[in-house]
Design an enzyme around this catalytic site. Structure first.
Site, PDB file in Angstrom:
ATOM      1  N   LYS A  78       0.824  -1.202   0.000  1.00  9.26           N
ATOM      2  CA  LYS A  78       0.000   0.000   0.000  1.00  9.26           C
ATOM      3  C   LYS A  78       0.866   1.263   0.000  1.00  9.26           C
ATOM      4  O   LYS A  78       1.929   1.292   0.624  1.00  9.26           O
ATOM      5  CB  LYS A  78      -0.892  -0.051   1.246  1.00  9.26           C
ATOM      6  N   SER A 154      -9.204   2.205   3.355  1.00  8.84           N
ATOM      7  CA  SER A 154      -8.247   2.933   2.552  1.00  8.84           C
ATOM      8  C   SER A 154      -7.294   2.039   1.755  1.00  8.84           C
ATOM      9  O   SER A 154      -6.493   2.540   0.966  1.00  8.84           O
ATOM     10  CB  SER A 154      -7.434   3.876   3.438  1.00  8.84           C
ATOM     11  N   SER A 178      -9.668  -0.250   7.249  1.00  3.63           N
ATOM     12  CA  SER A 178      -9.066  -0.042   5.935  1.00  3.63           C
ATOM     13  C   SER A 178      -8.616  -1.300   5.220  1.00  3.63           C
ATOM     14  O   SER A 178      -8.303  -1.251   4.032  1.00  3.63           O
ATOM     15  CB  SER A 178      -7.885   0.928   6.051  1.00  3.63           C
TER      16      SER A 178
END
Length: 484
Positions: A78, A154, A178
């Site tokens: 990420k 996220s 997330s």
């Protein structure tokens, strides 16, 4: 091919790491323009590492050397605080388009030490501040189940990459849901382990990650693939004051434990969340899988003493404190998010920074009282049950915006919710630190994925994995992904 099989075939020299990396890079080239999962592809480095992994298979076999459990396996990471040293890390934020990470995150270093090969970095909202993936720098990420519908956030880029076959497994981080939010909207499996299970060394403030409880974990197409990746990530680090001691758990073995005899508490709404009708229908149907696997299932009411509006507001305030702390640190490096760079960030993120800046130490501690109330309500359930199961999200995937600022629904079933996170039943378990996963529960009537959240007692990560594996066996989802 499952990541577990891919890793095993690479170790047996039936599959070349070079072939695996090339196949995924070709797939990324073909498909990423549609879903927008990756924001940075490390093609040259990935191929170089794949060649080195290939050489190690030959030389290691001759010397009897041990290989890591992820040797030669491609992964995605990420683009948030999940640094890879020497690589651009944007935090999904326009002013950081050229910022280069000086060090690797603890868990990224562990993944690479286990033999994983990073294909690239995946999309995320600005500093992970909302449960959707969109930003002014790269735009929105779509769920592969319906291009134009948001992947959730996220860790939306990581979830979409796995769902669309752009990586066998991917790393995500979870401070309010997330990992689990995009797992639900992308039809993949994601687990947030117990707080402290995966060490994360943060500097200059080694205690910052307690605001609120954030953890790194895997996103995968199967529970076994997630367990394989998680096993390479866990473990303490003396420079992380919140990391847990090693528990010696065998996550792959846990998948064979089953749930026979376990007591499962089913909550359709955690007592305070409005739920869309299709989400309610799919998740209620899915819960029957636990009974089919031999567990005792009973509907319960979770006694949260405050409404979802108050709970979400507390999460936003505490997250704002951490976000503004980070922003002030970068101000010293010349990037002023509340000054010269304010016009380059979304109004919602700016408002969160302002809110964090306005919090006093006493008001921050007052929100810890709210967290304690949530902890007590959840523990009341676990006094009688082994697992707590509920919908992961209250709503189906929303449409992507065209301005880089996708927001969640204004209301759910006629009840107003916060558009950053109010449609998510995930953040209460960030308040408490319990291990929690999202598994694909099924598809809505119009083909959109729905997630089922599986929560375990404190530190009972193996129970969550065992329950997830039993659920997957009873209701397999591998055939639900859109055609290649």
């Amino acid at each position: 091919m499952p990541a577990t099989e891919m890793a095993a075939r690479i170790r047996r020299r039936e599959l070349s790491p070079v072939e695996a990396v090339d196949a995924f890079l070709e797939r990324i080239e073909e498909r990423n323009g549609n879903v927008n999962a990756y924001v940075l592809v490390l093609g040259e480095e990935a191929r170089r590492r794949a060649r080195a992994a290939e050489d190690a298979l030959v030389s290691g076999a001759a010397a009897g050397a041990a290989l890591g459990p992820l040797h030669g396996l491609p992964i995605a990471i990420k683009d948030l605080f999940d640094f890879k040293a020497g690589v651009v890390n944007t935090f999904g934020c326009k002013p950081f388009r050229d910022w280069v990470a000086p060090v690797s995150a603890t868990y990224v270093a562990r993944l690479e030490a286990a033999g994983a090969i990073v294909l690239g970095k995946t999309n995320t909202p600005e500093f992970g501040h909302r449960g959707l993936t969109d930003n002014y720098l790269f735009g929105p990420t779509s769920t592969p189940f319906r291009l134009g519908k948001n992947a959730g956030g996220s860790s939306g880029g990581s979830a979409a990459a796995v769902a669309d076959g752009l990586a066998p497994v991917a790393q995500g981080s979870d401070g309010g849901g997330s990992i689990r939010i995009p797992a639900a909207w992308c039809g993949v499996y994601g687990i947030k382990p117990s707080y402290g299970r995966v060490a994360s060394v943060a500097r200059p403030d080694g205690f910052a990650l307690a605001v609120p409880t954030a953890q790194s974990g895997p996103l995968a197409r199967s529970v076994a693939d997630a367990a394989l990746m998680l096993g390479a990530m866990v473990g303490p680090d003396d420079r992380d004051p919140f990391s847990l001691p090693a528990d010696g758990a065998d996550y792959m073995a846990a998948l064979r434990r089953g749930v026979a005899g376990l007591r499962v508490a089913w909550s359709p709404d955690l007592g305070v969340f409005p739920i869309e009708a299709e989400v309610a229908r799919v998740t209620r149907s899915a819960v029957g899988a636990f009974e089919a696997a031999g567990a005792f299932v009973e509907e319960v009411r979770v006694g949260l003493p405050r409404g979802q509006e108050e709970l979400c507001a507390a999460w936003v305030r505490q997250s704002g404190v951490r976000a503004v702390q980070t922003a002030l640190r970068f101000k010293e490096e010349g990037i002023d998010l509340l000054g010269s760079s304010r016009d380059k960030i979304s109004p919602e993120f700016a408002a969160m920074l302002e809110l964090g800046l306005a919090q006093s130490a006493l008001s921050y501690r007052a929100d810890d009282v709210i967290r304690t109330e949530v902890l007590d309500a959840v523990q009341d359930v676990f006094d009688r049950y082994d697992l707590l199961v509920c919908p992961t999200l209250a709503a189906l995937p929303v449409d992507n915006a065209s301005d880089g600022n996708t927001l969640g629904p204004v209301s759910v079933s006629g009840v107003e919710v916060d558009r950053l996170l109010g449609f998510c039943l995930t953040y209460p378990f960030n308040f408490t630190g319990h291990p929690a996963a999202s598994a694909p529960a099924g598809l809505s009537a119009d083909g959109l994925p729905v997630g089922l959240q599986i929560v375990g007692r404190r530190f009972a990560d193996v129970t969550v994995l065992a329950a997830s594996a039993a659920f997957e066996e009873a209701r397999p989802w591998a055939g639900s992904y859109p055609p290649r």
